[in-house]
Design a protein around this motif. Structure first.
Motif, PDB file in Angstrom:
ATOM      1  N   GLY A   1      98.808  54.505  63.614  1.00 30.66           N
ATOM      2  CA  GLY A   1      98.648  55.845  64.157  1.00 30.66           C
ATOM      3  C   GLY A   1      99.976  56.548  64.120  1.00 30.66           C
ATOM      4  O   GLY A   1     101.026  55.938  63.878  1.00 30.66           O
ATOM      5  N   THR A   2      99.936  57.847  64.360  1.00 30.42           N
ATOM      6  CA  THR A   2     101.155  58.643  64.301  1.00 30.42           C
ATOM      7  C   THR A   2     101.070  59.792  65.300  1.00 30.42           C
ATOM      8  O   THR A   2      99.973  60.194  65.716  1.00 30.42           O
ATOM      9  CB  THR A   2     101.403  59.181  62.877  1.00 30.42           C
ATOM     10  N   GLY A   3     102.224  60.286  65.665  1.00 27.35           N
ATOM     11  CA  GLY A   3     102.293  61.427  66.561  1.00 27.35           C
ATOM     12  C   GLY A   3     103.473  62.298  66.205  1.00 27.35           C
ATOM     13  O   GLY A   3     104.369  61.894  65.461  1.00 27.35           O
ATOM     14  N   GLU A   4     103.440  63.504  66.731  1.00 26.43           N
ATOM     15  CA  GLU A   4     104.565  64.416  66.549  1.00 26.43           C
ATOM     16  C   GLU A   4     104.744  65.208  67.820  1.00 26.43           C
ATOM     17  O   GLU A   4     103.798  65.456  68.560  1.00 26.43           O
ATOM     18  CB  GLU A   4     104.357  65.322  65.335  1.00 26.43           C
ATOM     19  N   LEU A   5     106.005  65.558  68.079  1.00 30.20           N
ATOM     20  CA  LEU A   5     106.400  66.262  69.291  1.00 30.20           C
ATOM     21  C   LEU A   5     107.310  67.405  68.890  1.00 30.20           C
ATOM     22  O   LEU A   5     108.178  67.233  68.027  1.00 30.20           O
ATOM     23  CB  LEU A   5     107.156  65.267  70.191  1.00 30.20           C
ATOM     24  N   HIS A   6     107.110  68.567  69.503  1.00 29.55           N
ATOM     25  CA  HIS A   6     107.955  69.722  69.208  1.00 29.55           C
ATOM     26  C   HIS A   6     107.862  70.722  70.362  1.00 29.55           C
ATOM     27  O   HIS A   6     106.999  70.584  71.234  1.00 29.55           O
ATOM     28  CB  HIS A   6     107.529  70.386  67.888  1.00 29.55           C
TER      29      HIS A   6
ATOM     30  N   TRP B   1     100.436  59.515  55.977  1.00 27.42           N
ATOM     31  CA  TRP B   1      99.454  60.287  55.217  1.00 27.42           C
ATOM     32  C   TRP B   1      98.107  59.554  55.179  1.00 27.42           C
ATOM     33  O   TRP B   1      97.048  60.181  55.251  1.00 27.42           O
ATOM     34  CB  TRP B   1      99.966  60.596  53.815  1.00 27.42           C
ATOM     35  N   ALA B   2      98.130  58.243  55.123  1.00 28.79           N
ATOM     36  CA  ALA B   2      96.883  57.460  55.132  1.00 28.79           C
ATOM     37  C   ALA B   2      96.135  57.631  56.460  1.00 28.79           C
ATOM     38  O   ALA B   2      94.908  57.479  56.504  1.00 28.79           O
ATOM     39  CB  ALA B   2      97.176  55.978  54.879  1.00 28.79           C
ATOM     40  N   VAL B   3      96.860  57.955  57.520  1.00 29.82           N
ATOM     41  CA  VAL B   3      96.228  58.242  58.809  1.00 29.82           C
ATOM     42  C   VAL B   3      95.767  59.697  58.850  1.00 29.82           C
ATOM     43  O   VAL B   3      94.628  59.992  59.232  1.00 29.82           O
ATOM     44  CB  VAL B   3      97.205  57.955  59.980  1.00 29.82           C
ATOM     45  N   LEU B   4      96.636  60.620  58.469  1.00 30.43           N
ATOM     46  CA  LEU B   4      96.337  62.041  58.569  1.00 30.43           C
ATOM     47  C   LEU B   4      95.190  62.479  57.671  1.00 30.43           C
ATOM     48  O   LEU B   4      94.298  63.217  58.124  1.00 30.43           O
ATOM     49  CB  LEU B   4      97.579  62.875  58.212  1.00 30.43           C
ATOM     50  N   GLU B   5      95.206  62.053  56.428  1.00 34.35           N
ATOM     51  CA  GLU B   5      94.248  62.608  55.469  1.00 34.35           C
ATOM     52  C   GLU B   5      92.782  62.450  55.893  1.00 34.35           C
ATOM     53  O   GLU B   5      92.049  63.450  55.897  1.00 34.35           O
ATOM     54  CB  GLU B   5      94.467  62.025  54.070  1.00 34.35           C
ATOM     55  N   PRO B   6      92.317  61.271  56.268  1.00 29.18           N
ATOM     56  CA  PRO B   6      90.899  61.182  56.646  1.00 29.18           C
ATOM     57  C   PRO B   6      90.561  61.994  57.899  1.00 29.18           C
ATOM     58  O   PRO B   6      89.463  62.559  57.986  1.00 29.18           O
ATOM     59  CB  PRO B   6      90.650  59.691  56.866  1.00 29.18           C
ATOM     60  N   VAL B   7      91.486  62.085  58.841  1.00 23.91           N
ATOM     61  CA  VAL B   7      91.241  62.884  60.040  1.00 23.91           C
ATOM     62  C   VAL B   7      91.114  64.357  59.666  1.00 23.91           C
ATOM     63  O   VAL B   7      90.202  65.052  60.118  1.00 23.91           O
ATOM     64  CB  VAL B   7      92.355  62.669  61.087  1.00 23.91           C
ATOM     65  N   LEU B   8      92.004  64.825  58.813  1.00 24.78           N
ATOM     66  CA  LEU B   8      91.954  66.224  58.392  1.00 24.78           C
ATOM     67  C   LEU B   8      90.702  66.526  57.584  1.00 24.78           C
ATOM     68  O   LEU B   8      90.090  67.591  57.757  1.00 24.78           O
ATOM     69  CB  LEU B   8      93.206  66.576  57.583  1.00 24.78           C
ATOM     70  N   ARG B   9      90.316  65.629  56.703  1.00 24.63           N
ATOM     71  CA  ARG B   9      89.153  65.877  55.838  1.00 24.63           C
ATOM     72  C   ARG B   9      87.851  65.970  56.630  1.00 24.63           C
ATOM     73  O   ARG B   9      86.966  66.729  56.269  1.00 24.63           O
ATOM     74  CB  ARG B   9      89.025  64.788  54.766  1.00 24.63           C
TER      75      ARG B   9
END
Length: 179
Positions: A80-85, A33-41
């Motif tokens: 960093g983080t990633g997701e695959l689907h 979430w610490a990675v995602l939130e600033p990117v999303l904002r």
């Protein structure tokens, strides 16, 4: 999928940055979430709503098999983080889709490249036949270059499909790689 280690030599900084990429655990969520939130904002590179809540982000980012959520970590810190689907269901379920985010403090260390490489390996291991990115923001030239350097090609660009908060309407690339 086994964890992988990556070492990136950064000539400008004269340092070697080492990190591991592995499947995410529930304990990784605060770091994710610490990675995602600033990117999303900032709203400059992802098509998610800029006011996405933590709960909404978790529901959207955390994937189940054959998908996967993964992290790049160093000394317990999520860099960093990633997701695959599966990109689609049914007859389209053999094509993977993935997304990646790197914390701004850790850019330029090869993390996005390592996350993408990990996802390509995981997609192959899960039996996917190709990977498709549906919405690579045209103005995100670093990402476009990186994905192309990793074998993706631009199939099409949807003109003015993304409203960038600083520069206005820009295209979204559809990018593809056969696995």
């Amino acid at each position: 999928m086994a964890a992988v280690s990556a070492t990136e030599n950064t000539t400008a900084a004269k340092t070697t940055a080492t990190f591991d990429v592995r499947e995410a655990t529930a304990a990784d969520w605060p770091g994710i979430w610490a990675v995602l939130e600033p990117v999303l904002r900032t709203g400059e590179t992802f098509t998610w709503d800029r006011d996405t809540t933590e709960e909404q982000a978790r529901a959207k980012w955390i994937k189940e098999a054959p998908g996967q959520t993964f992290v790049a970590v160093r000394d317990g810190v999520v860099l960093g983080t990633g997701e695959l689907h599966a990109n689609q269901g049914g007859g389209g379920s053999h094509v993977a889709n993935a997304g990646y985010m790197v914390h701004a403090a850790y850019t330029g260390q090869g993390i996005a490249r390592a996350l993408c490489a990990y996802s390509l390996d995981a997609a192959r291991a899960a039996g996917f036949r190709a990977m498709q990115f549906n919405a690579v923001v045209e103005s995100n030239t670093t990402a476009v270059w990186l994905w192309q350097s990793m074998g993706f090609r631009i199939l099409a660009t949807v003109p003015e499909a993304f409203n960038h908060p600083e520069i206005g309407y820009v295209g979204l690339h559809v990018m593809y790689q056969k696995l």
